[in-house]
Design an enzyme around this catalytic site. Structure first.
Site, short mmCIF file in Angstrom:
data_model
loop_
_atom_site.label_atom_id
_atom_site.label_comp_id
_atom_site.label_asym_id
_atom_site.label_seq_id
_atom_site.Cartn_x
_atom_site.Cartn_y
_atom_site.Cartn_z
N GLU A 1 6.22 -5.87 -14.03
CA GLU A 1 7.13 -6.61 -13.13
C GLU A 1 7.68 -7.87 -13.78
O GLU A 1 8.86 -8.16 -13.69
CB GLU A 1 6.43 -6.96 -11.81
CG GLU A 1 6.27 -5.80 -10.84
CD GLU A 1 5.07 -4.91 -11.17
OE1 GLU A 1 4.33 -5.23 -12.14
OE2 GLU A 1 4.86 -3.90 -10.47
N HIS B 1 -0.80 -5.32 0.17
CA HIS B 1 0.39 -4.47 0.22
C HIS B 1 1.17 -4.67 1.52
O HIS B 1 1.95 -3.81 1.93
CB HIS B 1 0.01 -2.99 0.10
CG HIS B 1 -0.33 -2.55 -1.30
ND1 HIS B 1 -1.46 -2.97 -1.95
CD2 HIS B 1 0.33 -1.75 -2.17
CE1 HIS B 1 -1.50 -2.41 -3.15
NE2 HIS B 1 -0.42 -1.68 -3.31
#
Ligand code: TPP
Lengths: 321, 346
Positions: free
Chosen positions: A56, A125
């Protein structure tokens, strides 16, 4: 069309007219995206859909560099929670590019961040990290609440010459709605409903809660205006303040916990504007999620975000005293 | 290399050195605010690299950026102006000593977050590959294995400049992997001056050198003498040609030494006087001047003349910037710089 399809259509339409628009992320190709947002885009635009390794920070920084050269990358961060890994390229680089180069470069990157709880994925998450970005100068932030806004705002985000964080609430992906011709620009809030008694300010998935709250209030003869922020940064101060003054009361409903959040910023705008503050007949009602990591257990997970019944009760008791 | 090119290398090195000397003097006189990172002793690395690049090849330097900026072609007056915080600076006085971007000289400017410029340079390479190869054949990463990527020549490269300290950053490693799988035209240029602040690379880097890590990313890696400007020039030329043929990234590590402290507050307790002396004897400018004399390119007298000329040139640039140093952006102008407008276009 669903919210998910609206996003896909916005990506497809922008990629079709501008070859500099590329979609970069993990499993956005054949897999179709972790939440099936990108679907078959790789077939229509084989050279503009780019699968990455799990990097990322690396691929976001890479996209920032490419954007400084005039590309318009859209990156998908699989779960918004992984924002921690892109803080450096986004906050220290993308957001400051135009400023620190004395205007020589800009950074037209769009970052798509699927956020929010309700999926049972646990505390790493299910976060909604917009609060953590809002204080970084140079960023724009968008959080649509319906398919039409998702479509138009994503297109506007891609065309904007600044870095835009685009928050997609995961619980909205299946929401159905038509795409209206009328395009909502960045920086504008939307009035979803007009009422005389109280103004409810909300955004993203929590707009559903706001609408349900308004319905419950109507049963008691209380009529609410609903303002959907749509753009979280910069806030549409004018619309917010005007609608608060119109009713003299305001409730802010958001899913993420309220500490230093978007709602807190809206509250600060309201309370620090003399005319709007003077128009208030009762204190600002702040309703946000709990300040805990999101629990896994289904019922507990649900309990961390506001529900319409509680919201309606708080509002009623404030108004009726 | 012809005589002009050889002289140009010396000129770039002298300009870089005199710029640093002048900067230090202005600092000590209290005329510059903030901090600065001087690169005395690293001129061969900076001049050798920049002289070997072609128009359109972008650099992304480090916080120790003055020499790279001069050698890429920026006007030293605009660089001094930047450090004076004046509107005539490369970044209108919003950047300072560590931030001297110059789009007209293919210089993206530095990141002051050590190692974070590397993914940005990788992004320029991504764009370059996109430009050169066209859409077709670039990003079909969904289908092809990187090994099957077409070896398509590219017009320009980018250079990710980073120090030995930065070489330990995750973003650097992620960038190398990305560049390798997509054959991105980027030169990873590790300027190894043996220390990241006080941390010596011997203590901080697992491998015996940085270049050996190239193997892990399936690209060529090479360590060279960074105080020999011709060696740097040749090595960069070779790397640039390799990259432009479409082979993908290349890692070049140039061994050098910063003779001054890390920044203005460094007492240099982490290294010995003997070590400093050893490197002072290998001063890149002295070495090169000696070679030019030995090869009969310049006489000692001509060198002295050139030094005087370059010193006067830098002096004049500093004076010009100083005269105009009170022209500043207003606080309102500063707020207007936060967002790009719709007319702005990279
Ligand atoms: C991410 C980050 N960590 C720490 C620092 C503080 N810092 C500034 S320069 C430096 C050393 C960098 O060493 P190196 O990459 O070898 O470059 P050099 O200073 O030797 O040119 C450090 C630790 C920083 N700017 N950024």
């Amino acid at each position: 069309m669903t919210f998910r399809e609206a996003i896909r259509k916005a990506l497809s339409d922008e990629m079709s007219i501008d070859p500099n628009v590329v979609l970069i992320g993990e499993d956005v190709g054949v897999y179709g995206g972790c939440f099936k947002v990108t679907g078959d885009l790789y077939k229509e635009h084989p050279n503009q859909v780019i699968d990455t390794p799990v990097s990322e920070e690396g691929f976001t920084g890479m996209a920032v560099g490419a954007a400084m050269m005039g590309m318009r990358p859209v990156i998908e961060i699989m779960y918004a929670d992984f924002f921690t890994l892109i803080f450096d390229p986004i906050v220290n680089h993308a957001a400051k590019t135009h400023f620190m180069s004395g205007g020589q470069f800009c950074c037209p990157i769009t970052v798509r961040l699927p956020e929010g709880s309700g999926t049972g994925h646990g505390a790493q998450h299910t976060q909604s990290p917009e609060a953590l970005f809002q204080n970084s100068a140079g960023l724009k932030m968008v959080a649509p609440s319906c398919p039409s806004d998702a479509y138009h705002l994503l297109r506007a985000a891609i065309r904007d010459n600044n870095p835009v964080l685009f928050f997609e609430h995961k619980m909205l992906y299946d929401m159905e709605g038509d795409i209206k011709d009328e395009a909502l620009p960045l920086g504008k809030a939307k009035i979803l409903k007009k009422g005389r008694d109280i103004t409810i300010v909300s955004y993203s998935r929590a707009v559903q809660t706001a609408l349900e709250t308004a319905r419950l209030l109507e049963e008691k003869g209380i009529f609410a205006t609903i303002v959907d922020l749509c753009t979280l940064k910069p806030l549409d101060r004018t619309t917010i303040l005007e609608e608060v003054r119109n009713t003299g009361r305001v409730a802010i409903i958001q899913d993420p916990n309220g500490v230093g959040g978007i709602g807190a910023q809206v509250c600060s705008e309201i309370c620090s504007d003399p005319k709007t503050f003077d128009s208030l007949k009762s204190p600002v009602i702040q309703i946000g999620g709990k300040c805990t990591p999101v629990p896994f257990s289904k019922e507990l997970e649900k309990s961390t975000i506001p529900n319409a019944r509680d919201c309606a009760e708080r509002i009623t008791s404030t108004i009726k005293g | 290399m012809d005589r002009d090119a050889l002289l140009n290398l010396l000129r770039l090195m002298l300009d870089s050195r005199f710029f640093e000397e002048k900067t230090e003097q202005l600092f000590k006189a209290g005329l510059i605010h903030g901090t600065t990172h001087l690169a005395n002793g690293q001129e061969a690395s900076q001049a050798g690299l920049c002289a070997a690049l072609d128009d359109g090849d972008w650099i992304v330097p480090t916080h120790r950026c003055h020499g790279f900026t001069i050698c890429r072609g920026s006007d030293p007056a605009e660089m001094f102006a930047e450090m004076f915080g004046s509107v005539h600076g490369l970044a209108k006085g919003l950047g300072g000593s560590m931030h001297m971007p110059d789009s007209s000289h293919w210089n993206l400017g530095s990141s002051a977050v050590v190692g974070s410029g590397v993914p940005l340079a990788t992004g320029i390479a991504f764009w370059n590959r996109f430009q050169s190869v066209g859409n077709a054949g670039f990003a079909a990463s969904t289908f092809s294995s990187p090994k099957d990527y077409p070896k398509t020549p590219v017009k320009n490269i980018s250079v990710a400049i980073f120090g030995d300290g930065a070489s330990s950053r995750g973003s650097v490693h992620e960038s190398m992997n990305l560049a390798s799988i997509w054959k991105l035209p980027v030169l990873f240029y590790c300027e190894n001056n043996h220390y990241g602040m006080s941390a010596s690379s011997d203590r901080m880097i697992s491998s015996s050198n940085v270049a050996s890590r190239a193997g892990a990313y399936d690209m060529p890696g090479e360590t060279i003498d960074g105080n020999d400007v011709l060696a740097v020039y040749e090595a960069v030329r070779k790397a640039v040609e390799y990259i432009k043929e479409g082979n993908g990234p290349y890692l070049l590590e140039v061994m050098t030494y910063r003779t001054k402290g890390h920044s203005k507050s460094d007492r240099r307790l982490y290294r010995t006087a003997e070590e400093e002396k050893l490197w002072a004897d290998r001063d890149p400018i002295k070495l090169y001047e000696r070679k030019l004399v030995e090869d009969g390119i310049l006489s000692a007298k001509e060198i002295k003349g050139l030094e005087e000329e370059r010193r006067a040139y830098i002096e004049e640039k500093a004076n010009k910037a100083l005269e105009e140093s009170t022209d500043r952006l207003s606080p309102n102008d500063v707020e207007d710089m936060v967002y790009a407008t719709t007319e702005d276009r990279s």
